[in-house]
Write a protein that holds these residues in place. Structure first.
Motif, PDB file in Angstrom:
ATOM      1  N   LEU A   1       2.624   1.490  -3.570  1.00 12.15           N
ATOM      2  CA  LEU A   1       1.719   1.785  -4.684  1.00 12.15           C
ATOM      3  C   LEU A   1       0.885   3.037  -4.458  1.00 12.15           C
ATOM      4  O   LEU A   1       0.287   3.559  -5.403  1.00 12.15           O
ATOM      5  CB  LEU A   1       0.799   0.584  -4.935  1.00 12.15           C
ATOM      6  N   GLY A   2       0.816   3.481  -3.208  1.00 15.79           N
ATOM      7  CA  GLY A   2       0.074   4.705  -2.932  1.00 15.79           C
ATOM      8  C   GLY A   2      -1.423   4.518  -2.811  1.00 15.79           C
ATOM      9  O   GLY A   2      -2.175   5.488  -2.891  1.00 15.79           O
ATOM     10  N   HIS A   3      -1.889   3.287  -2.619  1.00 14.80           N
ATOM     11  CA  HIS A   3      -3.325   3.049  -2.443  1.00 14.80           C
ATOM     12  C   HIS A   3      -3.510   1.736  -1.690  1.00 14.80           C
ATOM     13  O   HIS A   3      -2.614   0.887  -1.643  1.00 14.80           O
ATOM     14  CB  HIS A   3      -4.056   3.005  -3.786  1.00 14.80           C
ATOM     15  N   GLU A   4      -4.675   1.568  -1.099  1.00 14.61           N
ATOM     16  CA  GLU A   4      -4.971   0.357  -0.362  1.00 14.61           C
ATOM     17  C   GLU A   4      -5.099  -0.834  -1.310  1.00 14.61           C
ATOM     18  O   GLU A   4      -5.512  -0.683  -2.462  1.00 14.61           O
ATOM     19  CB  GLU A   4      -6.266   0.521   0.439  1.00 14.61           C
TER      20      GLU A   4
ATOM     21  N   ALA B   1       0.827  -1.213   0.000  1.00 10.20           N
ATOM     22  CA  ALA B   1       0.000   0.000   0.000  1.00 10.20           C
ATOM     23  C   ALA B   1       0.858   1.258   0.000  1.00 10.20           C
ATOM     24  O   ALA B   1       0.564   2.233  -0.704  1.00 10.20           O
ATOM     25  CB  ALA B   1      -0.938  -0.014   1.212  1.00 10.20           C
ATOM     26  N   LYS B   2       1.936   1.242   0.757  1.00 10.01           N
ATOM     27  CA  LYS B   2       2.831   2.398   0.795  1.00 10.01           C
ATOM     28  C   LYS B   2       3.561   2.574  -0.527  1.00 10.01           C
ATOM     29  O   LYS B   2       3.719   3.694  -1.014  1.00 10.01           O
ATOM     30  CB  LYS B   2       3.839   2.227   1.935  1.00 10.01           C
TER      31      LYS B   2
ATOM     32  N   GLN C   1      -6.997  -3.921  -2.269  1.00  7.93           N
ATOM     33  CA  GLN C   1      -8.285  -4.586  -2.145  1.00  7.93           C
ATOM     34  C   GLN C   1      -8.560  -5.402  -3.403  1.00  7.93           C
ATOM     35  O   GLN C   1      -8.357  -4.907  -4.515  1.00  7.93           O
ATOM     36  CB  GLN C   1      -9.409  -3.541  -1.963  1.00  7.93           C
TER      37      GLN C   1
END
Length: 463
Positions: free
Chosen positions: A50-53, A47-48, A55
């Motif tokens: 790629l800059g997104h959560e 997530a860090k 899911q």
């Protein structure tokens, strides 16, 4: 006296303390066995990066980019590189330290007593060193360049890990597709063996003809078994590249479709520019050269002696004396630091030669990789045309069978021959991907954009 004791205790309170951190091999083994592609730590890292959560979690299908990030999270080689950078950063702090003054407490007993007071000579004094000629600044510069070199080494190690994941995925893709082709070929040849056997039973085929077909079918089965074994080897290779046990890949689905195509070759000038300005090992070598420059400046500055101030108080048998003198200056009479200067100059020349040699090797590898990749792309196009012709021939046989002009044996044999042509084309595609990988290694830049992989060094610098 109490005030002096209080000052000493205050200074000691600011000292660092030692904390033991023993390493137990059994614990390390357990930690390795517990690694997986479904851990919360890995999810946070992805997530860090790629800059997104992420899911849903765990990821349904893992592509090359996601697996590369997982390898960067678990890789022991990167852990070593990060630790080395931490050591280098601590070196900057060491280089920037100001020398501590030295407290001196002389004591003498005078007999006979020459003065009116007590027969003692005592009193505190300080030796305060003052560095001259900018030595501390040169020392900090050298340590800072070495720290930058260590930081860039993280990027270089990250690229190596990326290459290991990439190679393992290509091996896995080749084994999987080859197994599919060989499975269809083996099934077709089994049908051919049965049909030839029936014809022999009615006297239409001789024994040697049947034996030849059986031999080809048996070889196809052996090739299929080898492809399945190669798939297992590729999984083990991928697990090793990521830094997880092989069991962590059980049931994991991989997205390998992109490996079936090869991107266009970049222009030579663009590839050369990428190789010169983006190779982490070349940038690290330049940082090492800058550190050698600072080391030479430091040795030149050491020709000039440091100053030691010696203020103090002395009780001399009843007389109170306050000193403001200079404790000492090293006189450069016999040694002007010429030996160390010569050695530093030689190390700078060595660093320059090492950087030039590395750049020459990079450009040579780049030219070879670019020529090889272009040739492999031509081979893929030629193989694709040949495969198209083979497909037309198979379609013609199928049309003849539908019209009753071709028997089932001929059609089935044509299907087996076509699968052989499919495998030949696969070999050409895999060779092109390998050539593309070599070209990427020469540039240390992906031929296709991968934003997350390009910013790893920047991410690590903020950790």
């Amino acid at each position: 006296m109490r005030r002096a004791i209080l000052i000493v205790l205050t200074l000691l309170a600011g000292c660092a303390t030692y904390h033991a951190q023993p390493i137990a091999p059994a614990q390390l083994a357990r930690q390795f066995e517990q690694r997986s592609l479904a851990s919360d730590d890995l999810r946070a890292f992805l997530a860090k990066a790629l800059g997104h959560e992420i899911q849903p979690w765990p990821v349904a299908r893992w592509n090359r980019q996601m697996l590369t990030l997982a390898a960067w999270h678990y890789s022991p080689a990167l852990d070593v590189a990060r630790a080395q950078w931490g050591t280098a950063k601590a070196g900057v702090q060491v280089a920037d330290a100001i020398p501590n003054p030295v407290l001196q407490l002389p004591f003498q007993f005078a007999t006979p007593n020459p003065g009116p007071g007590a027969p003692f000579i005592w009193g505190p004094a300080l030796d305060i060193p003052i560095e001259t000629a900018g030595k501390r600044g040169y020392r900090v510069d050298q340590a800072s360049h070495l720290s930058e070199s260590a930081r860039l080494t993280i990027g270089n190690e990250a690229w190596k890990v990326r290459g290991q994941v990439r190679d393992a995925l290509l091996a896995l893709y080749a084994a999987r597709v080859r197994a599919e082709f060989l499975s269809r070929k083996a099934q077709a040849l089994e049908q051919v063996v049965r049909m030839v056997g029936k014809r022999r039973s009615v006297g239409e085929n001789s024994g040697p003809d049947v034996d030849a077909v059986v031999l080809v079918a048996t070889q196809a089965q052996a090739d299929l078994a080898a492809a399945q074994s190669a798939r297992q080897d590729a999984l083990a290779q991928l697990a090793s590249a990521i830094g997880v046990p092989v069991s962590a890949l059980d049931g994991v689905q991989f997205d390998l479709d992109e490996l079936g195509t090869a991107p266009a070759a970049p222009p030579a000038a663009e590839a050369r520019r990428d190789a010169i300005f983006h190779r982490a090992d070349l940038l690290a070598s330049l940082a090492d050269y800058a550190a050698a420059e600072s080391a030479l400046q430091l040795e030149v500055a050491r020709q000039y002696p440091d100053i030691h101030l010696g203020p103090g108080y002395t009780y001399d048998t009843g007389t109170h004396k306050i000193g403001f003198g200079i404790a000492g200056i090293t006189l450069p009479i016999f040694d002007q630091n010429q030996g160390n200067i010569a050695q530093a100059e030689a190390k700078r020349k060595e660093a320059a030669a090492r950087t030039a040699a590395l750049q020459d090797a990079i450009l040579g590898d780049l030219d070879h990789a670019l020529a090889r990749y272009r040739a492999s792309l031509d081979a893929v196009q030629l193989s694709a045309r040949h495969l198209t012709t083979a497909r037309h021939q198979l379609d013609s046989q199928a049309a003849g069978f539908a019209a009753g002009d071709t028997d089932r044996l001929t059609l089935t044999q044509a299907k087996a021959d076509y699968e052989a042509n499919e495998m030949t084309h696969l070999d050409a595609v895999v060779a092109a991907r390998q050539a593309a990988d070599a070209l990427e290694d020469a540039m240390q830049r992906p031929l296709e954009p991968e934003p997350a992989s390009e910013s790893l060094t920047e991410q690590e610098s903020r950790r």
